[in-house]
Scaffold this motif. Structure first.
Motif, mmCIF file in Angstrom:
data_model
loop_
_atom_site.group_PDB
_atom_site.id
_atom_site.type_symbol
_atom_site.label_atom_id
_atom_site.label_comp_id
_atom_site.label_asym_id
_atom_site.label_seq_id
_atom_site.Cartn_x
_atom_site.Cartn_y
_atom_site.Cartn_z
ATOM 1 N N VAL A 1 29.254 28.221 46.040
ATOM 2 C CA VAL A 1 30.008 29.330 45.265
ATOM 3 C C VAL A 1 30.820 30.221 46.327
ATOM 4 N N SER A 2 32.207 30.225 46.037
ATOM 5 C CA SER A 2 32.958 30.876 47.156
ATOM 6 C C SER A 2 32.656 32.685 46.928
ATOM 7 N N GLU A 3 33.289 33.098 48.034
ATOM 8 C CA GLU A 3 33.016 34.659 48.210
ATOM 9 C C GLU A 3 33.493 35.343 46.943
ATOM 10 N N THR A 4 34.637 35.028 46.583
ATOM 11 C CA THR A 4 35.128 35.695 45.235
ATOM 12 C C THR A 4 34.240 35.439 44.097
ATOM 13 N N GLU A 5 33.878 34.056 43.773
ATOM 14 C CA GLU A 5 32.773 34.005 42.891
ATOM 15 C C GLU A 5 31.547 34.821 42.828
ATOM 16 N N GLN A 6 30.972 34.982 44.222
ATOM 17 C CA GLN A 6 29.866 35.443 44.285
ATOM 18 C C GLN A 6 29.813 36.979 43.886
ATOM 19 N N GLU A 7 31.138 37.518 44.456
ATOM 20 C CA GLU A 7 31.412 39.093 44.051
ATOM 21 C C GLU A 7 31.400 39.233 42.599
ATOM 22 N N ALA A 8 32.112 38.193 41.958
ATOM 23 C CA ALA A 8 32.118 38.416 40.433
ATOM 24 C C ALA A 8 30.817 38.298 39.828
ATOM 25 N N LEU A 9 29.965 37.461 40.424
ATOM 26 C CA LEU A 9 28.405 37.345 39.879
ATOM 27 C C LEU A 9 27.884 38.639 40.198
ATOM 28 N N ASP A 10 27.981 39.078 41.225
ATOM 29 C CA ASP A 10 27.216 40.300 41.488
ATOM 30 C C ASP A 10 27.767 41.741 40.940
ATOM 31 N N ALA A 11 28.908 41.490 40.189
ATOM 32 C CA ALA A 11 29.507 42.831 39.658
ATOM 33 C C ALA A 11 28.613 43.432 38.520
ATOM 34 N N GLY A 12 27.922 42.552 37.979
ATOM 35 C CA GLY A 12 27.183 42.998 36.848
ATOM 36 C C GLY A 12 27.105 42.419 35.538
ATOM 37 N N THR A 13 26.897 42.752 34.590
ATOM 38 C CA THR A 13 26.594 41.838 33.226
ATOM 39 C C THR A 13 27.662 41.667 32.447
ATOM 40 N N VAL A 14 28.044 40.837 31.732
ATOM 41 C CA VAL A 14 29.062 40.393 30.735
ATOM 42 C C VAL A 14 29.167 41.290 29.721
#
Length: 162
Positions: free
Chosen positions: A87-100
């Protein structure tokens, strides 16, 4: 004729289990019952009963979550994990951003509309409302859609300067 009836019964059982989205243990039970029926109703199928009971036993064992995880899911996950890129850094940030949020409800196929109703509406701040009522409204008054689209094919200079 007996074999045809057994085939139709088998198709009926399989379709019923699929339509009911039956749990794995129900599939194992269905396979076991079909094996026993085949052993008693289909002539010369005694050894076939044992052959058909083996998949039923395997399905029953896989219906137990810890066994399924150790035998099937765990090894499959390890193989997939080696194949997929990290998982890239950007993808990880998106995953950590919260719920959908509501998107998850919508794409579930059976959204709970009460969840949408419970989401509070967006309210403009006083500063945002003042901006829309003041400069934005003034800019809109400067623009003529026909002139922008057909005559100038651009926004007038006075609007750009504003």
């Amino acid at each position: 004729m007996t074999i045809l009836a057994f085939i139709l019964l088998t198709l009926g059982v399989l379709l019923t289990l699929a339509m009911l989205r039956a749990p794995l243990i129900a599939w194992a039970g269905g396979a076991a019952v079909l094996a026993l029926i085949a052993g008693t109703a289909v002539p010369g199928f005694g050894f076939g009963t044992i052959v058909l009971l083996l998949p039923a036993a395997v399905i029953a064992a896989l219906s137990v979550a810890p066994i399924r995880k150790a035998v099937l899911t765990g090894p499959a996950f390890k193989v997939v994990k080696r194949i997929l890129p990290p998982v890239s850094e950007t993808e990880q940030e998106a995953l950590d951003a919260g719920t959908v949020g509501w998107d998850a409800e919508l794409f579930s196929g059976t959204p709970d509309w009460k969840v949408l109703d419970a989401i509070p509406g967006n309210e403009l701040t006083d500063e945002e409302r003042a901006f829309l009522d003041g400069p934005t409204e003034e800019l809109c008054q400067m623009l003529d859609d026909w002139q922008v689209r057909h005559e100038l094919k651009d926004i007038p200079d006075q609007a750009w300067q504003f």
